[in-house]
Design a protein around this motif. Structure first.
Motif, PDB file in Angstrom:
ATOM      1  N   LEU A 119      47.673  17.684  12.916  1.00 19.43           N
ATOM      2  CA  LEU A 119      47.617  19.094  12.545  1.00 19.43           C
ATOM      3  C   LEU A 119      47.316  19.982  13.738  1.00 19.43           C
ATOM      4  N   ASP A 120      47.961  21.156  13.759  1.00 15.77           N
ATOM      5  CA  ASP A 120      47.630  22.128  14.793  1.00 15.77           C
ATOM      6  C   ASP A 120      46.354  22.865  14.392  1.00 15.77           C
ATOM      7  N   GLN A 121      45.853  23.709  15.287  1.00 17.08           N
ATOM      8  CA  GLN A 121      44.574  24.381  15.037  1.00 17.08           C
ATOM      9  C   GLN A 121      44.638  25.280  13.809  1.00 17.08           C
ATOM     10  N   GLY A 122      45.757  25.958  13.596  1.00 21.82           N
ATOM     11  CA  GLY A 122      45.896  26.829  12.426  1.00 21.82           C
ATOM     12  C   GLY A 122      45.799  26.052  11.123  1.00 21.82           C
ATOM     13  N   ALA A 123      46.465  24.896  11.086  1.00 23.93           N
ATOM     14  CA  ALA A 123      46.419  24.062   9.882  1.00 23.93           C
ATOM     15  C   ALA A 123      45.013  23.504   9.662  1.00 23.93           C
ATOM     16  N   ARG A 124      44.355  23.132  10.738  1.00 25.71           N
ATOM     17  CA  ARG A 124      42.970  22.627  10.615  1.00 25.71           C
ATOM     18  C   ARG A 124      42.041  23.713  10.084  1.00 25.71           C
ATOM     19  N   THR A 125      42.247  24.940  10.541  1.00 24.46           N
ATOM     20  CA  THR A 125      41.418  26.053  10.075  1.00 24.46           C
ATOM     21  C   THR A 125      41.636  26.293   8.584  1.00 24.46           C
ATOM     22  N   ALA A 126      42.911  26.283   8.145  1.00 24.25           N
ATOM     23  CA  ALA A 126      43.219  26.466   6.723  1.00 24.25           C
ATOM     24  C   ALA A 126      42.630  25.330   5.899  1.00 24.25           C
ATOM     25  N   LEU A 127      42.732  24.122   6.428  1.00 23.40           N
ATOM     26  CA  LEU A 127      42.208  22.953   5.730  1.00 23.40           C
ATOM     27  C   LEU A 127      40.690  23.030   5.609  1.00 23.40           C
ATOM     28  N   LYS A 128      40.045  23.446   6.667  1.00 20.01           N
ATOM     29  CA  LYS A 128      38.585  23.574   6.655  1.00 20.01           C
ATOM     30  C   LYS A 128      38.158  24.606   5.613  1.00 20.01           C
ATOM     31  N   ALA A 129      38.886  25.715   5.526  1.00 20.75           N
ATOM     32  CA  ALA A 129      38.582  26.747   4.532  1.00 20.75           C
ATOM     33  C   ALA A 129      38.755  26.215   3.108  1.00 20.75           C
ATOM     34  N   LEU A 150      35.736  18.932   8.935  1.00 18.33           N
ATOM     35  CA  LEU A 150      36.654  19.690   8.077  1.00 18.33           C
ATOM     36  C   LEU A 150      35.931  20.334   6.896  1.00 18.33           C
ATOM     37  N   ASP A 151      34.612  20.185   6.868  1.00 16.53           N
ATOM     38  CA  ASP A 151      33.819  20.653   5.723  1.00 16.53           C
ATOM     39  C   ASP A 151      34.307  20.012   4.423  1.00 16.53           C
ATOM     40  N   ALA A 152      34.664  18.728   4.497  1.00 15.95           N
ATOM     41  CA  ALA A 152      35.162  18.016   3.316  1.00 15.95           C
ATOM     42  C   ALA A 152      34.142  18.097   2.193  1.00 15.95           C
ATOM     43  N   SER A 153      34.628  18.348   0.991  1.00 15.34           N
ATOM     44  CA  SER A 153      33.734  18.433  -0.155  1.00 15.34           C
ATOM     45  C   SER A 153      33.392  17.046  -0.685  1.00 15.34           C
ATOM     46  N   ASP A 154      34.226  16.053  -0.368  1.00 17.12           N
ATOM     47  CA  ASP A 154      34.004  14.679  -0.817  1.00 17.12           C
ATOM     48  C   ASP A 154      34.694  13.727   0.134  1.00 17.12           C
ATOM     49  N   TYR A 155      34.234  12.491   0.144  1.00 18.66           N
ATOM     50  CA  TYR A 155      34.785  11.436   1.006  1.00 18.66           C
ATOM     51  C   TYR A 155      34.947  10.202   0.128  1.00 18.66           C
ATOM     52  N   LEU A 156      36.199   9.879  -0.208  1.00 15.28           N
ATOM     53  CA  LEU A 156      36.480   8.742  -1.085  1.00 15.28           C
ATOM     54  C   LEU A 156      37.226   7.672  -0.301  1.00 15.28           C
ATOM     55  N   VAL A 157      36.813   6.426  -0.483  1.00 16.15           N
ATOM     56  CA  VAL A 157      37.421   5.309   0.234  1.00 16.15           C
ATOM     57  C   VAL A 157      38.501   4.677  -0.649  1.00 16.15           C
ATOM     58  N   LYS A 158      39.684   4.509  -0.056  1.00 16.40           N
ATOM     59  CA  LYS A 158      40.820   3.893  -0.753  1.00 16.40           C
ATOM     60  C   LYS A 158      40.534   2.414  -0.987  1.00 16.40           C
TER      61      LYS A 158
END
Length: 176
Positions: A119-129, A150-158
């Motif tokens: 991901l480019d910086q713009g996509a990372r920023t949108a993803l973080k939001a 990324l300020d992930a709200s959850d972390y799930l393991v496959k």
């Protein structure tokens, strides 16, 4: 509608319905003009109007029914679609893709962490939001740190069970 006043109980709903009606009226007018020999309505313009109307309909559904859009992003397109299909069966407005695309308003993103590096910086920023729900096969501290960045709200393991994903989506919805 309140029958005594004619006012809507929700200004947001009234505005979304007005914009939807306007988009559909414009689409109808363009088709009527083309039918009567006026300027031809191009497929691109008609599709644009129709797509706009569908986005507005989604806003109405969100306001009235609490429908939540979910985007499942995984480099395994088959897995992404299977996950989205399972969510649709449970009533979610779920879509799948193998690469991040423009996010819809209030969309919840379920992201395969392996895609972040491309991901480019713009996509990372949108993803973080968007505060994505991260799904990954990785359990190492570096992967957890990447998800945290990324300020992930959850972390799930496959492999992720659909019930666990639904719980994560519910937690994300509760955050607003």
């Amino acid at each position: 509608m309140d029958s005594a006043t004619g006012s809507s109980p929700s200004p947001e709903l009234a505005a979304a319905l007005h914009r939807l009606r306007s988009s559909l009226a414009r689409l109808k007018a363009e088709l009527e003009l083309a039918e009567s020999g006026g300027p031809e309505a191009t497929p691109d313009r008609l599709l644009g109007d129709l797509n706009e109307a569908l986005v507005l309909l989604q806003e109405v559904e969100q306001a009235v029914f609490g429908v939540v859009p979910v985007l499942v992003v995984d480099d395994d397109a088959r897995l992404a679609e299977l996950t989205a299909r399972g969510l649709r069966r449970l009533g979610y407005d779920a879509d799948s893709t193998s690469s991040l695309k423009d996010l819809r308003p209030k969309e919840i993103v379920v992201l395969d962490l392996g895609l972040v590096h491309a991901l480019d910086q713009g996509a990372r920023t949108a993803l973080k939001a968007a505060r994505p729900i991260v799904v990954t096969g990785a359990t190492d501290p570096g992967s957890r740190a990447l998800a945290a960045s990324l300020d992930a709200s959850d972390y799930l393991v496959k492999p992720v069970e659909l019930d666990d994903l639904v719980k994560a989506i519910s937690r994300r919805m509760a955050e607003g």
